[in-house]
Design a protein around this motif. Structure first.
Motif, PDB file in Angstrom:
ATOM      1  N   ARG A 179       0.864  -1.186   0.000  1.00 28.54           N
ATOM      2  CA  ARG A 179       0.000   0.000   0.000  1.00 28.54           C
ATOM      3  C   ARG A 179       0.894   1.228   0.000  1.00 28.54           C
ATOM      4  O   ARG A 179       1.823   1.312   0.807  1.00 28.54           O
ATOM      5  CB  ARG A 179      -0.849   0.010   1.269  1.00 28.54           C
ATOM      6  N   VAL A 180       0.624   2.140  -0.910  1.00 29.81           N
ATOM      7  CA  VAL A 180       1.437   3.356  -0.983  1.00 29.81           C
ATOM      8  C   VAL A 180       0.615   4.517  -0.431  1.00 29.81           C
ATOM      9  O   VAL A 180      -0.486   4.800  -0.894  1.00 29.81           O
ATOM     10  CB  VAL A 180       1.885   3.627  -2.434  1.00 29.81           C
ATOM     11  N   GLU A 181       1.198   5.160   0.579  1.00 32.43           N
ATOM     12  CA  GLU A 181       0.466   6.224   1.255  1.00 32.43           C
ATOM     13  C   GLU A 181       0.626   7.560   0.518  1.00 32.43           C
ATOM     14  O   GLU A 181       1.729   7.926   0.095  1.00 32.43           O
ATOM     15  CB  GLU A 181       0.966   6.360   2.699  1.00 32.43           C
ATOM     16  N   PHE A 182      -0.466   8.270   0.375  1.00 36.07           N
ATOM     17  CA  PHE A 182      -0.466   9.599  -0.231  1.00 36.07           C
ATOM     18  C   PHE A 182      -0.910  10.622   0.805  1.00 36.07           C
ATOM     19  O   PHE A 182      -1.481  10.274   1.842  1.00 36.07           O
ATOM     20  CB  PHE A 182      -1.381   9.635  -1.469  1.00 36.07           C
ATOM     21  N   SER A 183      -0.606  11.890   0.477  1.00 33.78           N
ATOM     22  CA  SER A 183      -0.890  12.983   1.406  1.00 33.78           C
ATOM     23  C   SER A 183      -2.035  13.843   0.857  1.00 33.78           C
ATOM     24  O   SER A 183      -2.193  13.955  -0.362  1.00 33.78           O
ATOM     25  CB  SER A 183       0.415  13.785   1.514  1.00 33.78           C
TER      26      SER A 183
ATOM     27  N   SER B 202      11.014  13.138  -5.513  1.00 35.48           N
ATOM     28  CA  SER B 202      11.239  12.521  -6.814  1.00 35.48           C
ATOM     29  C   SER B 202       9.979  12.707  -7.649  1.00 35.48           C
ATOM     30  O   SER B 202       8.916  13.060  -7.133  1.00 35.48           O
ATOM     31  CB  SER B 202      11.560  11.042  -6.656  1.00 35.48           C
ATOM     32  N   ASP B 203      10.115  12.510  -8.937  1.00 36.39           N
ATOM     33  CA  ASP B 203       8.962  12.582  -9.834  1.00 36.39           C
ATOM     34  C   ASP B 203       9.426  11.929 -11.123  1.00 36.39           C
ATOM     35  O   ASP B 203      10.296  12.475 -11.814  1.00 36.39           O
ATOM     36  CB  ASP B 203       8.564  14.046 -10.067  1.00 36.39           C
ATOM     37  N   HIS B 204       8.853  10.764 -11.436  1.00 38.57           N
ATOM     38  CA  HIS B 204       9.377  10.041 -12.611  1.00 38.57           C
ATOM     39  C   HIS B 204       9.114  10.810 -13.895  1.00 38.57           C
ATOM     40  O   HIS B 204       9.779  10.583 -14.894  1.00 38.57           O
ATOM     41  CB  HIS B 204       8.777   8.628 -12.698  1.00 38.57           C
ATOM     42  N   HIS B 205       8.151  11.767 -13.873  1.00 40.81           N
ATOM     43  CA  HIS B 205       7.869  12.523 -15.097  1.00 40.81           C
ATOM     44  C   HIS B 205       9.040  13.437 -15.463  1.00 40.81           C
ATOM     45  O   HIS B 205       9.347  13.611 -16.623  1.00 40.81           O
ATOM     46  CB  HIS B 205       6.613  13.388 -14.920  1.00 40.81           C
ATOM     47  N   PHE B 206       9.681  14.060 -14.459  1.00 39.41           N
ATOM     48  CA  PHE B 206      10.768  14.978 -14.839  1.00 39.41           C
ATOM     49  C   PHE B 206      12.162  14.494 -14.429  1.00 39.41           C
ATOM     50  O   PHE B 206      13.157  15.078 -14.869  1.00 39.41           O
ATOM     51  CB  PHE B 206      10.497  16.426 -14.412  1.00 39.41           C
ATOM     52  N   TRP B 207      12.248  13.441 -13.610  1.00 39.00           N
ATOM     53  CA  TRP B 207      13.589  12.873 -13.376  1.00 39.00           C
ATOM     54  C   TRP B 207      13.974  11.951 -14.536  1.00 39.00           C
ATOM     55  O   TRP B 207      15.072  11.426 -14.579  1.00 39.00           O
ATOM     56  CB  TRP B 207      13.657  12.151 -12.023  1.00 39.00           C
TER      57      TRP B 207
ATOM     58  N   ALA C 191       1.615   4.680 -12.024  1.00 42.15           N
ATOM     59  CA  ALA C 191       3.075   4.635 -12.216  1.00 42.15           C
ATOM     60  C   ALA C 191       3.773   5.123 -10.940  1.00 42.15           C
ATOM     61  O   ALA C 191       4.759   4.520 -10.479  1.00 42.15           O
ATOM     62  CB  ALA C 191       3.477   5.483 -13.421  1.00 42.15           C
ATOM     63  N   MET C 192       3.246   6.207 -10.356  1.00 42.34           N
ATOM     64  CA  MET C 192       3.814   6.725  -9.100  1.00 42.34           C
ATOM     65  C   MET C 192       3.721   5.663  -8.006  1.00 42.34           C
ATOM     66  O   MET C 192       4.651   5.455  -7.228  1.00 42.34           O
ATOM     67  CB  MET C 192       3.042   7.983  -8.655  1.00 42.34           C
ATOM     68  N   ALA C 193       2.571   5.007  -7.941  1.00 38.83           N
ATOM     69  CA  ALA C 193       2.341   4.029  -6.870  1.00 38.83           C
ATOM     70  C   ALA C 193       3.276   2.820  -7.024  1.00 38.83           C
ATOM     71  O   ALA C 193       3.863   2.352  -6.035  1.00 38.83           O
ATOM     72  CB  ALA C 193       0.883   3.603  -6.863  1.00 38.83           C
ATOM     73  N   HIS C 194       3.448   2.315  -8.258  1.00 36.75           N
ATOM     74  CA  HIS C 194       4.360   1.173  -8.461  1.00 36.75           C
ATOM     75  C   HIS C 194       5.792   1.569  -8.099  1.00 36.75           C
ATOM     76  O   HIS C 194       6.518   0.792  -7.467  1.00 36.75           O
ATOM     77  CB  HIS C 194       4.302   0.688  -9.916  1.00 36.75           C
ATOM     78  N   LEU C 195       6.195   2.780  -8.521  1.00 35.18           N
ATOM     79  CA  LEU C 195       7.552   3.238  -8.197  1.00 35.18           C
ATOM     80  C   LEU C 195       7.729   3.334  -6.680  1.00 35.18           C
ATOM     81  O   LEU C 195       8.729   2.846  -6.128  1.00 35.18           O
ATOM     82  CB  LEU C 195       7.797   4.604  -8.862  1.00 35.18           C
TER      83      LEU C 195
ATOM     84  N   ALA D 193       4.654  10.130   2.872  1.00 34.90           N
ATOM     85  CA  ALA D 193       3.442  10.001   2.054  1.00 34.90           C
ATOM     86  C   ALA D 193       3.628  10.855   0.792  1.00 34.90           C
ATOM     87  O   ALA D 193       4.080  12.000   0.867  1.00 34.90           O
ATOM     88  CB  ALA D 193       2.236  10.476   2.852  1.00 34.90           C
ATOM     89  N   CYS D 194       3.302  10.285  -0.373  1.00 34.61           N
ATOM     90  CA  CYS D 194       3.528  10.980  -1.651  1.00 34.61           C
ATOM     91  C   CYS D 194       2.468  12.059  -1.885  1.00 34.61           C
ATOM     92  O   CYS D 194       1.327  11.922  -1.447  1.00 34.61           O
ATOM     93  CB  CYS D 194       3.417   9.988  -2.811  1.00 34.61           C
ATOM     94  N   ASP D 195       2.860  13.086  -2.634  1.00 33.11           N
ATOM     95  CA  ASP D 195       1.882  14.098  -3.076  1.00 33.11           C
ATOM     96  C   ASP D 195       0.986  13.502  -4.157  1.00 33.11           C
ATOM     97  O   ASP D 195       1.438  12.678  -4.956  1.00 33.11           O
ATOM     98  CB  ASP D 195       2.588  15.289  -3.749  1.00 33.11           C
ATOM     99  N   THR D 196      -0.248  13.973  -4.226  1.00 30.43           N
ATOM    100  CA  THR D 196      -1.064  13.733  -5.419  1.00 30.43           C
ATOM    101  C   THR D 196      -2.114  14.822  -5.554  1.00 30.43           C
ATOM    102  O   THR D 196      -2.664  15.286  -4.559  1.00 30.43           O
ATOM    103  CB  THR D 196      -1.765  12.361  -5.397  1.00 30.43           C
ATOM    104  N   HIS D 197      -2.349  15.245  -6.800  1.00 28.97           N
ATOM    105  CA  HIS D 197      -3.435  16.192  -7.086  1.00 28.97           C
ATOM    106  C   HIS D 197      -4.741  15.448  -7.364  1.00 28.97           C
ATOM    107  O   HIS D 197      -5.749  16.068  -7.657  1.00 28.97           O
ATOM    108  CB  HIS D 197      -3.117  17.015  -8.341  1.00 28.97           C
ATOM    109  N   TYR D 198      -4.703  14.112  -7.332  1.00 29.99           N
ATOM    110  CA  TYR D 198      -5.834  13.308  -7.830  1.00 29.99           C
ATOM    111  C   TYR D 198      -7.198  13.728  -7.254  1.00 29.99           C
ATOM    112  O   TYR D 198      -8.184  13.748  -8.003  1.00 29.99           O
ATOM    113  CB  TYR D 198      -5.535  11.834  -7.547  1.00 29.99           C
TER     114      TYR D 198
END
Ligand code: GKR
Ligand code: MG
Length: 429
Positions: A136-140, A299-304, A338-342, A352-357
């Motif tokens: 489980r990946v925690e988001f903020s 980190s951010d796989h979109h721009f790293w 993709a963020m969650a798998h990473l 906890a990761c950021d998300t705008h979702y």
């Protein structure tokens, strides 16, 4: 397995009038969706921030990608670099979001290839990144000052029939009370246990008051973060940091540039500084190490530059004693998964990761929006990213892109519609 085609589809998704240091979100956020198809009829998906330049570069990359084996990421990347070159770190720009082109191009293609590799081998993407260390990946929660309005076709209007979070998401939040109400509604709906406030929109002391009001409302057990997107002066950042000592989990990009971040960090000593603005590429790592500009890298796989690059970043963070969190922009479910798998495959991603979702209401996946369970995304066991494309939804969001008339994100222009003459200032307070 050979790649036979690559479809590039710009989309627009409804986005409410959120405020930030660069101005105001437009009624639609732009994303570009990549679908890579192979000769054994598999397809892989990627998603990146939308801009006409990125979409055009992805279109141009098709000739490099078609005919390749999706497992041969080194060869694909080398050929893309040979064709298009690389962005220098300076191309990032001063906005809160990253304006580089090629990092996004490569990321979209790489994620789609990982989705394909997962489907071809019957394994989830996190297994291809070293295996999951968490299920489980925690988001903020990600709070924004905002004007009233639902965004999309409604713009600054609201839907009177909306209920729950959909109703709360429409409300204005322009003071500490509004921010606390937004936080309660978002945390109730998604179960988030950490809270980030997007700052840089109101005078700094008002934003500090909002953080203190959140602390009062949620208690010391809820980690709080504040992110003014680098527009404060060093003195302001130090003064506000002192006001928030003992309250912030981390202080994200209070000032611009590694030197200024290092000054604030030295002055505030035990308040961790985080960034998705001053250390955003491997080219920035030597400066980060020399100056110790931050304690935590988002980190951010979109721009790293993709998932593999993000795994490399995680190792660098471990080597140099940096914490690791994750940055987000407005997005749909391909990016979220993709963020969650990473994150699931990154042992030292401990925040906890950021998300705008929560700010988005539309989706292009079969089954609709991805659920959050007590603030977490549950990592699926299905092959690849574990999602399927709803082609009708994709076509509708593409039509919305064509109809909305936007081709680039420009928060300054949107803000000028509300406050004529408003200008973005790289350092404001
Ligand atoms: O969506 O307004 C926004 C954010 O300001 C975003 O563009 C930033 O890139 O979320 C971001 C951040 O953490 O800086
Ligand atoms: Mg940030």
């Amino acid at each position: 397995m050979r790649i036979t085609d690559m479809h590039v589809t710009p989309i627009a998704i409804a986005d409410p009038p959120l405020l930030n240091a660069a101005g105001l979100h437009a009624p639609y956020a732009l994303r570009t969706i990549v679908e890579i198809v192979t000769d054994d009829n598999l397809y892989g998906l990627g998603e990146v921030p939308g801009s006409a330049a990125t979409t055009a570069a992805l279109e141009a990359a098709r000739e490099v990608v078609v005919g390749k084996d999706p497992f041969q990421l080194n060869a694909i990347q080398a050929e893309l670099i040979a064709h298009f070159g690389e962005d220098g770190a300076g191309a990032r720009g001063e906005a809160p979001w990253d304006k580089r082109r090629m990092v996004h191009v490569y990321s979209a293609i790489e994620v789609a290839c990982f989705d394909l590799m997962g489907k071809a081998t019957g394994r989830p993407v996190c297994d291809l990144l070293g295996g999951r260390v968490r299920d489980r990946v925690e988001f903020s929660a990600y709070l924004f000052y905002k004007y009233e309005g639902a965004g999309g076709a409604l713009g600054f209007e609201t839907d009177p029939n909306a209920t729950g979070w959909a109703a709360a998401r429409q409300r204005a939040a322009l003071d500490p009370e509004g921010i606390v109400a937004q936080a309660k509604a978002m945390c109730d709906a998604f179960g988030f246990r950490s809270i980030k406030l997007k700052g840089g929109a109101m005078p700094p002391d008002e934003e500090a008051d909002a953080i203190l009001a959140l602390r009062e409302a949620f208690g010391p057990g809820t980690p709080l973060r504040l992110d003014p997107n680098a527009i404060w002066k060093v003195e302001t950042a130090i003064r506000i940091g002192e006001r928030l000592r003992g309250v912030l989990e981390y202080y994200e990009d209070p000032v611009r540039g590694q030197e200024n971040m290092a000054k604030v960090r030295t002055a505030l000593k035990d308040i961790p500084l985080a960034t998705n603005m001053c250390t955003t590429s491997f080219e920035d790592i030597p400066g980060s190490v020399r100056l110790h500009s931050e304690d935590i890298i988002l980190s951010d796989h979109h721009f790293w530059g993709g998932l593999r690059a993000s795994v490399e970043l995680a190792r660098i963070c471990r080597t140099f004693g940096r914490g690791l969190s994750m940055h987000s922009n407005s997005h749909v479910g391909i990016s979220l998964m993709a963020m969650a798998h990473l994150a699931a495959a990154t042992p030292n991603l401990t925040y906890a990761c950021d998300t705008h979702y929560p700010w988005q209401s539309e989706e292009l996946l079969v089954g609709g929006r991805i659920p959050f369970d007590e603030g977490c995304v549950v990592i699926p066991n299905e092959p690849g990213l574990g999602i399927e494309l709803d082609r009708e939804a994709l076509a509708r969001l593409h039509e919305q892109y064509k109809a909305c008339g936007l081709t680039e994100r420009n928060d300054e222009v949107e803000m000028q519609k509300v406050q004529p003459g408003w200008k973005f200032q790289a350092t404001r307070w």
